[in-house]
Structures are given as C-alpha cells and as structure tokens.
Design a protein around this motif. Structure first.
Motif, mmCIF file in Angstrom:
data_model
loop_
_atom_site.group_PDB
_atom_site.id
_atom_site.type_symbol
_atom_site.label_atom_id
_atom_site.label_comp_id
_atom_site.label_asym_id
_atom_site.label_seq_id
_atom_site.Cartn_x
_atom_site.Cartn_y
_atom_site.Cartn_z
ATOM 1 N N ASP A 34 -24.481 -16.259 51.586
ATOM 2 C CA ASP A 34 -25.573 -15.693 52.367
ATOM 3 C C ASP A 34 -25.615 -16.373 53.732
ATOM 4 O OD1 ASP A 34 -26.348 -14.165 50.138
ATOM 5 O OD2 ASP A 34 -27.619 -15.799 49.390
ATOM 6 N N ALA A 35 -26.051 -15.651 54.735
ATOM 7 C CA ALA A 35 -26.217 -16.248 56.056
ATOM 8 C C ALA A 35 -27.271 -17.360 55.975
ATOM 9 C CB ALA A 35 -26.645 -15.192 57.066
ATOM 10 N N GLY A 36 -26.940 -18.521 56.513
ATOM 11 C CA GLY A 36 -27.855 -19.659 56.481
ATOM 12 C C GLY A 36 -27.695 -20.562 55.282
ATOM 13 N N GLU A 37 -26.929 -20.110 54.293
ATOM 14 C CA GLU A 37 -26.675 -20.914 53.100
ATOM 15 C C GLU A 37 -25.868 -22.162 53.467
ATOM 16 O OE1 GLU A 37 -23.856 -20.294 49.199
ATOM 17 O OE2 GLU A 37 -25.010 -18.562 49.905
ATOM 18 N N VAL A 38 -26.180 -23.288 52.861
ATOM 19 C CA VAL A 38 -25.413 -24.514 53.099
ATOM 20 C C VAL A 38 -24.154 -24.478 52.241
ATOM 21 C CG1 VAL A 38 -25.392 -27.033 52.939
ATOM 22 C CG2 VAL A 38 -27.447 -25.847 53.739
ATOM 23 N N VAL A 39 -22.992 -24.651 52.871
ATOM 24 C CA VAL A 39 -21.717 -24.581 52.153
ATOM 25 C C VAL A 39 -20.782 -25.681 52.641
ATOM 26 C CG1 VAL A 39 -21.861 -22.087 51.779
ATOM 27 C CG2 VAL A 39 -20.704 -22.951 53.825
ATOM 28 N N TRP A 40 -19.910 -26.130 51.741
ATOM 29 C CA TRP A 40 -18.749 -26.912 52.124
ATOM 30 C C TRP A 40 -17.609 -25.937 52.373
ATOM 31 C CZ3 TRP A 40 -18.232 -31.837 53.528
ATOM 32 C CH2 TRP A 40 -19.182 -32.777 53.097
ATOM 33 N N CYS A 41 -16.846 -26.142 53.454
ATOM 34 C CA CYS A 41 -15.723 -25.267 53.728
ATOM 35 C C CYS A 41 -14.581 -26.052 54.364
ATOM 36 C CB CYS A 41 -16.146 -24.110 54.646
ATOM 37 S SG CYS A 41 -16.782 -24.632 56.244
ATOM 38 N N ASP A 42 -13.392 -25.446 54.321
ATOM 39 C CA ASP A 42 -12.246 -25.987 55.038
ATOM 40 C C ASP A 42 -11.742 -24.896 55.975
ATOM 41 O OD1 ASP A 42 -10.875 -24.205 53.408
ATOM 42 O OD2 ASP A 42 -9.706 -25.722 52.350
ATOM 43 N N ASP A 43 -10.524 -25.057 56.491
ATOM 44 C CA ASP A 43 -10.036 -24.096 57.474
ATOM 45 C C ASP A 43 -9.747 -22.721 56.875
ATOM 46 O OD1 ASP A 43 -10.219 -26.153 59.263
ATOM 47 O OD2 ASP A 43 -8.060 -26.454 59.498
ATOM 48 N N GLU A 44 -9.680 -22.629 55.545
ATOM 49 C CA GLU A 44 -9.352 -21.354 54.900
ATOM 50 C C GLU A 44 -10.579 -20.616 54.385
ATOM 51 O OE1 GLU A 44 -6.493 -19.929 51.213
ATOM 52 O OE2 GLU A 44 -5.791 -21.497 52.556
ATOM 53 N N GLY A 45 -11.681 -21.319 54.170
ATOM 54 C CA GLY A 45 -12.874 -20.649 53.669
ATOM 55 C C GLY A 45 -13.798 -21.627 52.966
ATOM 56 N N VAL A 46 -14.751 -21.082 52.232
ATOM 57 C CA VAL A 46 -15.752 -21.888 51.525
ATOM 58 C C VAL A 46 -15.126 -22.524 50.290
ATOM 59 C CG1 VAL A 46 -17.927 -21.798 50.249
ATOM 60 C CG2 VAL A 46 -17.671 -20.493 52.379
ATOM 61 N N THR A 47 -15.364 -23.808 50.098
ATOM 62 C CA THR A 47 -14.892 -24.502 48.899
ATOM 63 C C THR A 47 -16.009 -24.701 47.877
ATOM 64 O OG1 THR A 47 -15.283 -26.670 49.918
ATOM 65 C CG2 THR A 47 -13.074 -25.714 50.172
ATOM 66 N N CYS A 48 -17.259 -24.712 48.334
ATOM 67 C CA CYS A 48 -18.385 -24.850 47.403
ATOM 68 C C CYS A 48 -19.608 -24.174 48.002
ATOM 69 C CB CYS A 48 -18.673 -26.322 47.118
ATOM 70 S SG CYS A 48 -19.735 -26.586 45.663
ATOM 71 N N ARG A 49 -20.234 -23.287 47.254
ATOM 72 C CA ARG A 49 -21.406 -22.566 47.723
ATOM 73 C C ARG A 49 -22.703 -23.301 47.387
ATOM 74 N NH1 ARG A 49 -22.217 -16.405 46.557
ATOM 75 N NH2 ARG A 49 -24.010 -17.004 47.848
#
Length: 241
Positions: free
Chosen positions: A164-179
C-alpha cells in the motif's frame, strides 16, 4: 538524505529514510551478518531452542497477552501510525508469540529460521533473516509508493503483489523484501536450506533499551556460532535516529 548504518566490516549498506525515522523516533535496529553457515532441515537442536524460547516467553508475560507487553504495544502504535491495523497484520514478534502460546506451538521451518525465531520469541523482538546472496544492492527501510514489486507465494505458486502507498517496507534494488515493516517476508530473499550467508535484523522500539537490544544480538551471534562452528559472524553497530 536518509540516515544510514553499516554492518561492521562489511560492504552491505542499510538505510532508514527520514520519513520512517519521523514516523517512529523510538525505532532502532541491530544487524548481524554471517558467512559460512550450514543450514538444513529442522532438527532436535532447533526444536529445543524453540521449546526453551516458549518457556522464557511464558515467564516474561506471566499470564498477560503478548500485545500487553510494553515493547509489543509500541510496535502496535507504530503500525497504526502508518495506517496498518495491528490486530490484523501483526508484527512478527507478536505473531510468533501468539503461535508459541497456542496449542500447535511454533512452526519448524529450517535450522536457521528456527534459530532466529526462537531468539525473537525469547526476547519479544522482531527478527528477520535475509539470504545475502539474493539481496540486490543495499537495503532500505522506506515508506512505499505502492508501485514496488513484492514476490510472495499464493496457492503454492509465486506471485507479485504491491504494498500500500505509505506502508513501511524493507526493500533492495529489485523490490520489497519485507512488507509492513516486519509482517511478511518475501520469498526471493528468505533463508532456505541452501543458504550459506545471511543478514539478520533485530528491530526495536522504545521502551526496549539499547542494552537489551545488544544482549539479544549477542545471544543470536553466540547461538549461530554454536550451530555453525565454522561460520564468520559480525555484529554491527546499533542504529537509532
């Protein structure tokens, strides 16, 4: 510019955006990096760690529900702050604690996942484990735009979702790793039985003290060393805003 921290002796870069820092000024994390690990199916040693963690949890809660613990209550407040309903999408520590106290007990996944799940339950702290060989570039904790890809599993097959927009996420250069901060890990970077290098993230909210966070990290490193005697393990500096 975002605040950042480096794992000691490693090139892996971790960043926390200013938006997340402003959202939860009591947040902090400790990274533990490990190389030369030996993973495999769940075993008796891992089962013993999980059972002991459940006993430690029961002693800590002393009859209270997990969400009534001050640390988990702080995580619930952080989830609410970015628009998530904490009773529906629980932080990973609370979700594991509830499973530990239920009749079925904690799940058995594999040796490394069982190990860090036990640490999470014993200390009531969210802990994540990422396969370093599958992470692309650095890792960032940000508020999502909603366009980022998140690879997950549904019905036994991989599928791509978006936060979701505004959701806190961990990501790397390829995409989200943890929602949703530490709610659900993606399948792309999760630890499998073939994983040999890992990044473990221990995440804290005030009122958990930095000393308690450091103690949890030291216990994780010690347990990893016992489980994988030939591994090289590095504990990073604690990051706080």
């Amino acid at each position: 510019m975002p605040s950042s921290s480096h794992v000691s002796g490693a090139t892996r870069r971790l960043q926390v955006s200013d938006e997340v820092r402003d959202l939860a000024p009591g947040f902090g994390y400790l990274a533990v990096e490990a190389h030369g690990l030996t993973n495999g199916p769940s075993d008796e040693a891992g089962a013993a760690l999980l059972d002991e963690a459940t006993r430690r949890l029961a002693g800590r809660l002393d009859g209270r529900a997990p969400q009534d613990d001050p640390h988990l209550a702080a995580w619930r407040a952080a989830y609410t702050a970015f628009g998530s309903k904490p009773s529906r999408t629980r932080n990973s520590a609370e979700a594991l604690a509830r499973r530990a106290l239920a009749d079925g007990g904690l799940p058995r996944i594999n040796r490394l996942v069982d190990l860090y799940n036990a640490l999470s339950v014993a200390h009531l702290i969210p802990v994540g484990g990422e396969d370093l060989d599958r992470i692309q570039g650095g890792m960032r904790l940000v508020r999502a735009t909603g366009d980022e890809p998140f690879v997950t599993a549904a019905g036994g097959a991989e599928t791509v979702e978006h936060p979701d927009a505004g959701e806190v996420v961990w990501c790397d250069d390829e995409g989200v790793t943890c929602r949703r901060w530490n709610w659900r890990q993606g399948v792309r970077t999760r630890l499998t039985e073939d994983s040999v290098s890992a990044l473990f993230l221990l995440e804290r909210m005030a009122p958990m003290t930095l000393d308690a966070l450091s103690a949890a990290g030291a216990e994780l490193a010690e347990t990893l060393q016992k489980a994988c005697p030939g591994a090289r393990i590095e504990i990073g500096d604690i990051w706080t805003p």
